[in-house]
Scaffold this motif. Structure first.
Motif, PDB file in Angstrom:
ATOM      1  N   GLU A  65       0.829  -1.205   0.000  1.00  0.00           N
ATOM      2  CA  GLU A  65       0.000   0.000   0.000  1.00  0.00           C
ATOM      3  C   GLU A  65       0.863   1.254   0.000  1.00  0.00           C
ATOM      4  OE1 GLU A  65      -3.576  -0.391   2.672  1.00  0.00           O
ATOM      5  OE2 GLU A  65      -2.553  -2.268   3.195  1.00  0.00           O
ATOM      6  N   GLY A  66       2.182   1.056  -0.005  1.00  0.00           N
ATOM      7  CA  GLY A  66       3.109   2.176  -0.102  1.00  0.00           C
ATOM      8  C   GLY A  66       3.550   2.377  -1.538  1.00  0.00           C
ATOM      9  N   ASP A  67       4.729   1.862  -1.866  1.00  0.00           N
ATOM     10  CA  ASP A  67       5.274   1.960  -3.223  1.00  0.00           C
ATOM     11  C   ASP A  67       5.579   0.537  -3.713  1.00  0.00           C
ATOM     12  OD1 ASP A  67       6.626   2.403  -5.559  1.00  0.00           O
ATOM     13  OD2 ASP A  67       8.004   3.900  -4.742  1.00  0.00           O
ATOM     14  N   PRO A  68       4.620  -0.118  -4.372  1.00  0.00           N
ATOM     15  CA  PRO A  68       4.813  -1.519  -4.752  1.00  0.00           C
ATOM     16  C   PRO A  68       5.965  -1.765  -5.709  1.00  0.00           C
ATOM     17  CG  PRO A  68       2.831  -0.615  -5.781  1.00  0.00           C
ATOM     18  CD  PRO A  68       3.297   0.399  -4.778  1.00  0.00           C
ATOM     19  N   ARG A  69       6.414  -0.774  -6.418  1.00  0.00           N
ATOM     20  CA  ARG A  69       7.529  -0.976  -7.349  1.00  0.00           C
ATOM     21  C   ARG A  69       8.875  -0.912  -6.640  1.00  0.00           C
ATOM     22  NH1 ARG A  69       4.672  -3.468  -9.408  1.00  0.00           N
ATOM     23  NH2 ARG A  69       3.250  -3.019 -11.129  1.00  0.00           N
ATOM     24  N   ARG A  70       8.908  -0.389  -5.437  1.00  0.00           N
ATOM     25  CA  ARG A  70      10.156  -0.261  -4.692  1.00  0.00           C
ATOM     26  C   ARG A  70      10.163  -1.076  -3.406  1.00  0.00           C
ATOM     27  NH1 ARG A  70      13.214   4.822  -5.640  1.00  0.00           N
ATOM     28  NH2 ARG A  70      12.418   5.748  -7.548  1.00  0.00           N
ATOM     29  N   THR A 121       1.261  -5.084   4.735  1.00  0.00           N
ATOM     30  CA  THR A 121       1.228  -4.573   3.366  1.00  0.00           C
ATOM     31  C   THR A 121       1.385  -3.054   3.336  1.00  0.00           C
ATOM     32  OG1 THR A 121      -1.208  -4.507   3.422  1.00  0.00           O
ATOM     33  CG2 THR A 121      -0.174  -6.469   2.500  1.00  0.00           C
ATOM     34  N   LYS A 122       1.484  -2.427   4.499  1.00  0.00           N
ATOM     35  CA  LYS A 122       1.842  -1.005   4.558  1.00  0.00           C
ATOM     36  C   LYS A 122       3.308  -0.807   4.186  1.00  0.00           C
ATOM     37  CE  LYS A 122      -1.977   0.942   6.181  1.00  0.00           C
ATOM     38  NZ  LYS A 122      -2.679   2.039   5.459  1.00  0.00           N
ATOM     39  N   ALA A 123       4.093  -1.874   4.352  1.00  0.00           N
ATOM     40  CA  ALA A 123       5.535  -1.756   4.137  1.00  0.00           C
ATOM     41  C   ALA A 123       6.070  -2.676   3.053  1.00  0.00           C
ATOM     42  CB  ALA A 123       6.275  -2.042   5.447  1.00  0.00           C
ATOM     43  N   ALA A 124       5.274  -3.656   2.618  1.00  0.00           N
ATOM     44  CA  ALA A 124       5.765  -4.642   1.650  1.00  0.00           C
ATOM     45  C   ALA A 124       4.603  -5.259   0.900  1.00  0.00           C
ATOM     46  CB  ALA A 124       6.559  -5.738   2.367  1.00  0.00           C
ATOM     47  N   SER A 125       4.889  -5.795  -0.269  1.00  0.00           N
ATOM     48  CA  SER A 125       3.922  -6.646  -0.958  1.00  0.00           C
ATOM     49  C   SER A 125       4.067  -8.047  -0.377  1.00  0.00           C
ATOM     50  CB  SER A 125       4.205  -6.675  -2.466  1.00  0.00           C
ATOM     51  OG  SER A 125       4.050  -5.386  -3.045  1.00  0.00           O
ATOM     52  N   VAL A 126       2.944  -8.719  -0.154  1.00  0.00           N
ATOM     53  CA  VAL A 126       2.994 -10.022   0.496  1.00  0.00           C
ATOM     54  C   VAL A 126       2.281 -11.069  -0.345  1.00  0.00           C
ATOM     55  CG1 VAL A 126       2.528 -11.333   2.602  1.00  0.00           C
ATOM     56  CG2 VAL A 126       2.989  -8.873   2.756  1.00  0.00           C
ATOM     57  N   ILE A 127       2.975 -12.196  -0.577  1.00  0.00           N
ATOM     58  CA  ILE A 127       2.371 -13.358  -1.234  1.00  0.00           C
ATOM     59  C   ILE A 127       2.042 -14.359  -0.129  1.00  0.00           C
ATOM     60  CG2 ILE A 127       2.555 -15.031  -3.106  1.00  0.00           C
ATOM     61  CD1 ILE A 127       5.136 -13.559  -3.977  1.00  0.00           C
ATOM     62  N   PHE A 128       0.770 -14.470   0.230  1.00  0.00           N
ATOM     63  CA  PHE A 128       0.330 -15.454   1.211  1.00  0.00           C
ATOM     64  C   PHE A 128       0.033 -16.757   0.469  1.00  0.00           C
ATOM     65  CE2 PHE A 128      -0.917 -11.327   2.988  1.00  0.00           C
ATOM     66  CZ  PHE A 128      -0.557 -11.430   4.332  1.00  0.00           C
ATOM     67  N   VAL A 129       0.705 -17.851   0.831  1.00  0.00           N
ATOM     68  CA  VAL A 129       0.562 -19.106   0.086  1.00  0.00           C
ATOM     69  C   VAL A 129       0.024 -20.220   0.979  1.00  0.00           C
ATOM     70  CG1 VAL A 129       1.742 -20.853  -1.304  1.00  0.00           C
ATOM     71  CG2 VAL A 129       2.457 -18.471  -1.439  1.00  0.00           C
ATOM     72  N   ASP A 130      -1.009 -20.905   0.482  1.00  0.00           N
ATOM     73  CA  ASP A 130      -1.512 -22.111   1.140  1.00  0.00           C
ATOM     74  C   ASP A 130      -0.564 -23.256   0.806  1.00  0.00           C
ATOM     75  OD1 ASP A 130      -3.799 -21.372   2.563  1.00  0.00           O
ATOM     76  OD2 ASP A 130      -5.101 -21.520   0.807  1.00  0.00           O
ATOM     77  N   SER A 131       0.294 -23.610   1.754  1.00  0.00           N
ATOM     78  CA  SER A 131       1.278 -24.677   1.539  1.00  0.00           C
ATOM     79  C   SER A 131       1.384 -25.507   2.800  1.00  0.00           C
ATOM     80  CB  SER A 131       2.639 -24.068   1.182  1.00  0.00           C
ATOM     81  OG  SER A 131       3.635 -25.057   1.048  1.00  0.00           O
ATOM     82  N   PRO A 132       1.562 -26.829   2.686  1.00  0.00           N
ATOM     83  CA  PRO A 132       1.741 -27.626   1.465  1.00  0.00           C
ATOM     84  C   PRO A 132       0.420 -27.907   0.754  1.00  0.00           C
ATOM     85  CG  PRO A 132       1.737 -29.057   3.353  1.00  0.00           C
ATOM     86  CD  PRO A 132       1.663 -27.668   3.898  1.00  0.00           C
ATOM     87  N   VAL A 133       0.489 -28.689  -0.322  1.00  0.00           N
ATOM     88  CA  VAL A 133      -0.704 -29.098  -1.047  1.00  0.00           C
ATOM     89  C   VAL A 133      -1.684 -29.735  -0.071  1.00  0.00           C
ATOM     90  CG1 VAL A 133      -1.609 -30.603  -2.856  1.00  0.00           C
ATOM     91  CG2 VAL A 133       0.602 -29.463  -3.168  1.00  0.00           C
ATOM     92  N   LEU A 172      10.616  -8.646 -10.040  1.00  0.00           N
ATOM     93  CA  LEU A 172      11.887  -9.365  -9.916  1.00  0.00           C
ATOM     94  C   LEU A 172      12.997  -8.520  -9.318  1.00  0.00           C
ATOM     95  CD1 LEU A 172      12.374 -11.665 -13.046  1.00  0.00           C
ATOM     96  CD2 LEU A 172      12.630 -12.294 -10.636  1.00  0.00           C
ATOM     97  N   SER A 173      12.970  -7.233  -9.554  1.00  0.00           N
ATOM     98  CA  SER A 173      14.039  -6.374  -9.032  1.00  0.00           C
ATOM     99  C   SER A 173      13.808  -5.976  -7.573  1.00  0.00           C
ATOM    100  CB  SER A 173      14.166  -5.108  -9.887  1.00  0.00           C
ATOM    101  OG  SER A 173      12.964  -4.359  -9.855  1.00  0.00           O
ATOM    102  N   ASN A 174      12.607  -6.191  -7.057  1.00  0.00           N
ATOM    103  CA  ASN A 174      12.323  -5.844  -5.661  1.00  0.00           C
ATOM    104  C   ASN A 174      13.088  -6.757  -4.712  1.00  0.00           C
ATOM    105  OD1 ASN A 174      10.000  -4.994  -7.368  1.00  0.00           O
ATOM    106  ND2 ASN A 174       9.163  -4.238  -5.443  1.00  0.00           N
TER     107      ASN A 174
END
Length: 419
Positions: A65-70, A121-133, A172-174
């Motif tokens: 929610e800040g700067d997703p590109r950085r 998400t105020k400070a980072a983009s987050v990928i929440f993953v349901d793991s394991p299968v 990828l560059s993040n």
């Protein structure tokens, strides 16, 4: 080509993409229980991680929610055996939380949600993953795909990330971090090491790994559970008498063992048991509109449950994660290990002990860290870029109890600032 025919062709193409299990993504703009449009970017989707058994991991991706590109990107894994990451999203560090109020279960209603101002998400983009299968909405079309373990699920997460970043090259560059809490503390450093090995081998895509973070983490070592009784005695939860009984009659057994052989030990340990209920998540996640909005594939899963602890096979084949902590930090990657100081499930005493056992030199002595002029916990920094911190008033897990302090801790750490 007329507009109607073009529309049909596009619909057919989209259908083929979804059925194939690749690039099956959904942009979620609203959710049942939340009033109005979502004030953040939420994408959900599936990534195939086992071609042989047609197994797919489900994820929720929330842009910063800040700067997703950085801002950094964090892969987040939740604790428990095959527990859904929805618990982390809705109860820990995500931008939505349930409104705590009586739920009457009236037909057609779902528990209400509200915006959470201390989301990570105020400070980072987050990928929440349901793991394991088998966790959450992740599934396998071949039942054999559910037969995984700690090592194989770690490798599947590496596959997940390679495919996800291929589909999301703008990130990828993040700076990238692997994170998780509780039981996931056993998986996180292994995943980080696997990614580092791919980087060293020059494999693509080249993920910009910077480190990892684990909260209230287990390692697989006895100290994870054996610190429970000394902790509970130290904070005055159990009496001197009960402490002495356990120390005398549970000698030689892990104090966290749920089924001790000694009868007196078993009776004493029974007095420590407690429970936690997250029934609102069951109602919300099993609502048909919720599933439709999240893009859950029809027929992929039956009832959503928070954890599959007994009904699906799982191999515990990482005896201890401590060696991975040592390996990955020796390569120059950063590490944050934090604990709620009121956590009796994985007490900070045990975590502090194994961190100290790494024998890294201290570069910033044990001291308080502060938020708004108040002590927010204590921290110590070591060589090899490792920081250990406690969160004052935090339980299991810390962001559930002290979200403002945990967000402040995260902001400072990912900015390479002292806590």
């Amino acid at each position: 080509m007329d507009a109607q025919l073009l529309s049909r062709l596009l619909f057919l193409l989209l259908s083929l993409i979804i059925v194939s299990g690749e690039a099956a993504t959904t942009l979620v703009t609203s959710l049942p229980g939340f009033d109005g449009a979502l004030p953040f970017h939420l994408e959900t989707g599936y990534v195939t991680v086992d071609e042989e058994h047609d197994s797919e991991l489900f994820y929720y991706f929330i842009e910063s929610e800040g700067d997703p590109r950085r801002d950094p990107v964090i892969l987040w894994l939740t604790g428990g055996d095959r527990c859904s990451v929805l618990s982390a999203l809705l109860f820990e560090m995500g931008p939505l939380r349930f409104v705590i109020e009586p739920y009457d279960g009236a037909a057609g209603t779902v528990p209400r949600l509200h915006y959470h101002p201390y989301s990570w998400t105020k400070a980072a983009s987050v990928i929440f993953v349901d793991s394991p299968v088998g966790a959450g909405f992740s599934f396998s079309r071949d039942p054999r795909g559910y037969d995984v373990g700690e090592v194989s699920s770690s490798l599947q997460l590496k596959t997940f990330l390679a495919k996800w970043f291929t589909e999301h090259p703008d990130f990828l560059s993040n700076h990238f971090y692997v994170g998780g809490d509780s039981y996931a503390g056993k998986i996180v450093p292994n995943v980080a090491q696997k990614i580092s090995e791919d980087i060293e081998a020059g494999l693509k895509p080249a993920i910009n790994l910077k480190g990892y973070l684990v909260g209230n983490p287990i390692t697989g070592e006895a100290i994870d559970l054996d610190s429970r009784v000394p902790y509970l005695h130290g904070v005055g939860v159990i009496s001197d008498q009960l402490y002495e009984t356990i120390m005398e009659h549970c000698h030689g057994e892990r104090y966290g063992n749920p089924n001790p052989k000694n009868v007196i030990c078993a009776q004493a340990m029974d007095r420590l048991k407690a429970g936690y209920i997250t029934y609102l998540a069951y109602v919300w996640a099993n609502n048909n509109i919720t599933r439709e909005n999240l893009g859950i594939k029809e027929g992929s899963m039956g009832e959503w449950v928070r954890c599959h602890e007994k009904d699906l096979p799982f191999t515990h084949d990482i005896e201890s994660s401590i060696k991975y902590h040592r390996n990955i930090t020796s390569k120059g990657y950063r590490a944050l290990v934090y604990s709620g100081d009121h956590d009796a499930v994985v007490p900070f005493l045990g975590t502090q002990s194994w961190v100290r056992s790494l024998n890294f030199s201290i570069i910033d002595e044990w001291r308080a860290w502060h938020l708004d002029g108040q002590s927010a916990g204590f921290t110590i920094a070591y060589t090899n870029n490792m920081t250990f911190a406690t969160v004052k008033g935090g339980g299991h897990t810390a962001p559930s109890y002290q979200p403002e302090r945990c967000l402040a801790m995260l902001r400072r750490w990912i900015s390479s600032k002292p806590l």
